[in-house]
Design an enzyme around this catalytic site. Sequence first.
Site, short mmCIF file in Angstrom:
data_model
loop_
_atom_site.label_atom_id
_atom_site.label_comp_id
_atom_site.label_asym_id
_atom_site.label_seq_id
_atom_site.Cartn_x
_atom_site.Cartn_y
_atom_site.Cartn_z
N ARG A 101 19.18 34.13 29.78
CA ARG A 101 20.10 32.98 29.55
C ARG A 101 21.35 33.35 28.73
NH1 ARG A 101 15.12 30.10 28.85
NH2 ARG A 101 14.63 29.07 30.82
N LYS A 160 35.96 35.49 33.82
CA LYS A 160 35.44 35.17 35.16
C LYS A 160 34.50 36.30 35.57
CE LYS A 160 38.89 32.25 37.34
NZ LYS A 160 39.90 32.17 38.41
N GLU A 187 48.70 43.03 40.46
CA GLU A 187 48.37 41.96 39.49
C GLU A 187 49.41 41.94 38.36
OE1 GLU A 187 46.02 39.79 40.20
OE2 GLU A 187 44.37 40.80 41.25
N LYS A 240 48.02 36.70 30.42
CA LYS A 240 46.73 36.15 30.84
C LYS A 240 46.06 35.43 29.67
CE LYS A 240 42.64 36.58 33.50
NZ LYS A 240 41.89 37.26 34.53
N GLU A 300 39.69 26.75 34.29
CA GLU A 300 40.53 26.52 35.48
C GLU A 300 40.49 25.09 35.99
OE1 GLU A 300 40.84 29.90 38.18
OE2 GLU A 300 41.02 28.49 39.82
N ARG A 344 45.35 27.57 34.96
CA ARG A 344 44.75 28.88 35.26
C ARG A 344 44.78 29.19 36.75
NH1 ARG A 344 39.54 32.04 32.64
NH2 ARG A 344 39.75 33.85 34.02
N ASN A 362 45.97 32.72 40.44
CA ASN A 362 45.52 33.03 41.79
C ASN A 362 46.67 33.15 42.78
OD1 ASN A 362 42.66 33.24 41.53
ND2 ASN A 362 42.68 31.06 41.05
N HIS A 376 46.13 34.89 46.06
CA HIS A 376 44.69 35.05 46.30
C HIS A 376 44.18 34.20 47.46
CE1 HIS A 376 45.13 37.04 42.49
NE2 HIS A 376 43.85 37.31 42.37
N HIS A 430 42.26 36.61 49.54
CA HIS A 430 40.81 36.55 49.69
C HIS A 430 40.43 36.42 51.16
CE1 HIS A 430 39.81 35.22 45.28
NE2 HIS A 430 40.03 36.50 45.39
N HIS A 443 41.35 44.87 46.75
CA HIS A 443 41.69 43.53 46.27
C HIS A 443 43.19 43.43 45.93
CE1 HIS A 443 41.29 39.71 44.22
NE2 HIS A 443 41.85 40.24 43.15
P1 NAD Z 1 36.99 48.56 41.63
O1 NAD Z 1 36.16 48.15 40.52
O2 NAD Z 1 36.37 48.76 42.95
O3 NAD Z 1 37.74 49.89 41.20
C1 NAD Z 1 38.60 50.50 42.09
C2 NAD Z 1 38.17 51.94 42.43
O4 NAD Z 1 38.60 52.80 41.39
C3 NAD Z 1 36.68 52.13 42.56
O5 NAD Z 1 36.43 53.11 43.52
C4 NAD Z 1 36.31 52.63 41.17
O6 NAD Z 1 35.11 53.35 41.15
C5 NAD Z 1 37.49 53.51 40.86
N1 NAD Z 1 37.79 53.72 39.47
C6 NAD Z 1 37.81 52.81 38.47
N2 NAD Z 1 38.24 53.38 37.35
C7 NAD Z 1 38.51 54.67 37.65
C8 NAD Z 1 39.03 55.76 36.91
N3 NAD Z 1 39.40 55.63 35.64
N4 NAD Z 1 39.18 56.95 37.52
C9 NAD Z 1 38.85 57.09 38.85
N5 NAD Z 1 38.39 56.10 39.60
C10 NAD Z 1 38.22 54.90 39.00
O7 NAD Z 1 38.21 47.56 41.86
P2 NAD Z 1 39.31 46.99 40.86
O8 NAD Z 1 40.58 47.04 41.61
O9 NAD Z 1 39.23 47.61 39.53
O10 NAD Z 1 38.86 45.47 40.72
C11 NAD Z 1 38.77 44.62 41.84
C12 NAD Z 1 37.68 43.63 41.61
O11 NAD Z 1 38.00 42.84 40.48
C13 NAD Z 1 37.46 42.68 42.75
O12 NAD Z 1 36.09 42.50 42.98
C14 NAD Z 1 38.08 41.39 42.27
O13 NAD Z 1 37.49 40.25 42.82
C15 NAD Z 1 37.83 41.47 40.80
N6 NAD Z 1 38.77 40.70 39.99
C16 NAD Z 1 38.25 39.88 39.06
C17 NAD Z 1 39.09 39.17 38.23
C18 NAD Z 1 38.53 38.34 37.12
O14 NAD Z 1 39.27 37.57 36.52
N7 NAD Z 1 37.26 38.47 36.83
C19 NAD Z 1 40.48 39.30 38.37
C20 NAD Z 1 40.98 40.15 39.35
C21 NAD Z 1 40.11 40.86 40.15
N1 GLY Z 2 42.21 36.46 38.17
C1 GLY Z 2 42.23 35.04 38.09
C2 GLY Z 2 41.72 34.50 36.80
O1 GLY Z 2 41.27 35.19 35.93
O2 GLY Z 2 41.76 33.31 36.63
#
Ligand code: NAD
Ligand code: GLY
Length: 367
Positions: free
Chosen positions: A121, A143, A185, A227, A237, A241, A245, A248, A252, A265
């Site tokens: 939890r 998020k 981003e 942010k 949101e 907030r 997006n 997105h 998406h 992404h």
């Molecule tokens: P990811 O986590 O897949 O990382 C991208 C790639 O880079 C992967 O292959 C990873 O292993 C590699 N990598 C990461 N750090 C590295 C490093 N220092 N050296 C070498 N390789 C490295 O993708 P991302 O672009 O980091 O994140 C995208 C994800 O984040 C999506 O799932 C998206 O939905 C999510 N997201 C969430 C929020 C939120 O607010 N929570 C906001 C934006 C995106």
């Molecule tokens: N990436 C969108 C949010 O954090 O709200």
Amino acid sequence: MADPITVSVELGNRSYPIFIGSDLLTERELFTPYIKGSQVCIISNDVVAPLYLEKLKAVLTGFELKEFILPDGEAEKTLDNIAHIYDALLSDRFERNVTLIALGGGVIGDMAGFVAATYLRGVNFIQVPTSLLAQVDSSVGGKTGVNRPLGKNMVGAFYQPQCVVADTNTLNTLPNKELSAGLAEVIKYGLINNLEFFNWLEANIVNLTQRNKDSLVHAIKTSCEEKAKIVTADEKETGIRATLNLGHTFGHAIEAAMGYGSWLHGEAVAIGMLMAADLSWRLGKLNIEDVASIKALLKVAGLPVVPPESITKSEYLSLMSRDKKNVKGSIRFVLLEKIGKALLTADVDSNLLEQTLQAGRTMGETS
Ligand code: NAD
Ligand code: GLY
């Protein structure tokens, strides 16, 4: 150590710092104040762990340490993998005082955060973002969640970390394509809320693609400040907030239609922002020159400026009709009134939307 730059996310008694700087992974004192008990589990993947896990473990001596290493990739952002992490923690008797550490990009951060929100939890967690996208966006704001075949990030929770440690040295190993995905981003923050930052980005985009350290730190700090302001104003949101997006709604849909992981992404968000700009122009809000500047900036950032040709209009509409921002079945779009000012609306003429969906490579051009 030179003091890291600190940006605060102000959320009352759940406020937390984001530390930004080089070689922060070796700084024990950035971590230990945020670790509650004696048990720590680092969650990472099989690309990032070989690069940084030992370094991180070396600063956590004295704790009962466990690691859980997932296969890399967006396609792994599943409830099945979340269940595997729960089971591993349970079988090793990790208790409510455990602190989880997410070491990786946004996929790892979102999943580790979701485990933290739900295991026993709710337990503490620390974000150690290693991709640019994670350092400027996903590690901040709480998020967390996973994908479902019918939509991205459809299952999750708002759950804030104890702190975020963004070590800019980790970006040295990030592939160029991933760096560009993070820049999408970064550009988003300029577009939705900060014209001055957008102008700075236009002047500094080549430095950023060449990984100039000072430029990257400025971009990460400004993005986190933007942010943090928005998350403070609207953590769950209910309003502003949603502007985070931008791009997105289209993005998406592209990720889901193309198969998770096939478009990054950040790449999908980039083309989604251009589609949002194109639609804003068709609705008489943005001028065409601004759409063209956005397209030019995305292009120099190494991002796609033409949507995938294989997605049909009806596929877009069907996927967008499941967007989390929708209210009573109507698609709510984040559009641009001008560069530096986002606008949230469901009032979009369907003919104009169809024109955007069909514009393809002509977006940002009048003829
Ligand atoms: P990811 O986590 O897949 O990382 C991208 C790639 O880079 C992967 O292959 C990873 O292993 C590699 N990598 C990461 N750090 C590295 C490093 N220092 N050296 C070498 N390789 C490295 O993708 P991302 O672009 O980091 O994140 C995208 C994800 O984040 C999506 O799932 C998206 O939905 C999510 N997201 C969430 C929020 C939120 O607010 N929570 C906001 C934006 C995106
Ligand atoms: N990436 C969108 C949010 O954090 O709200």
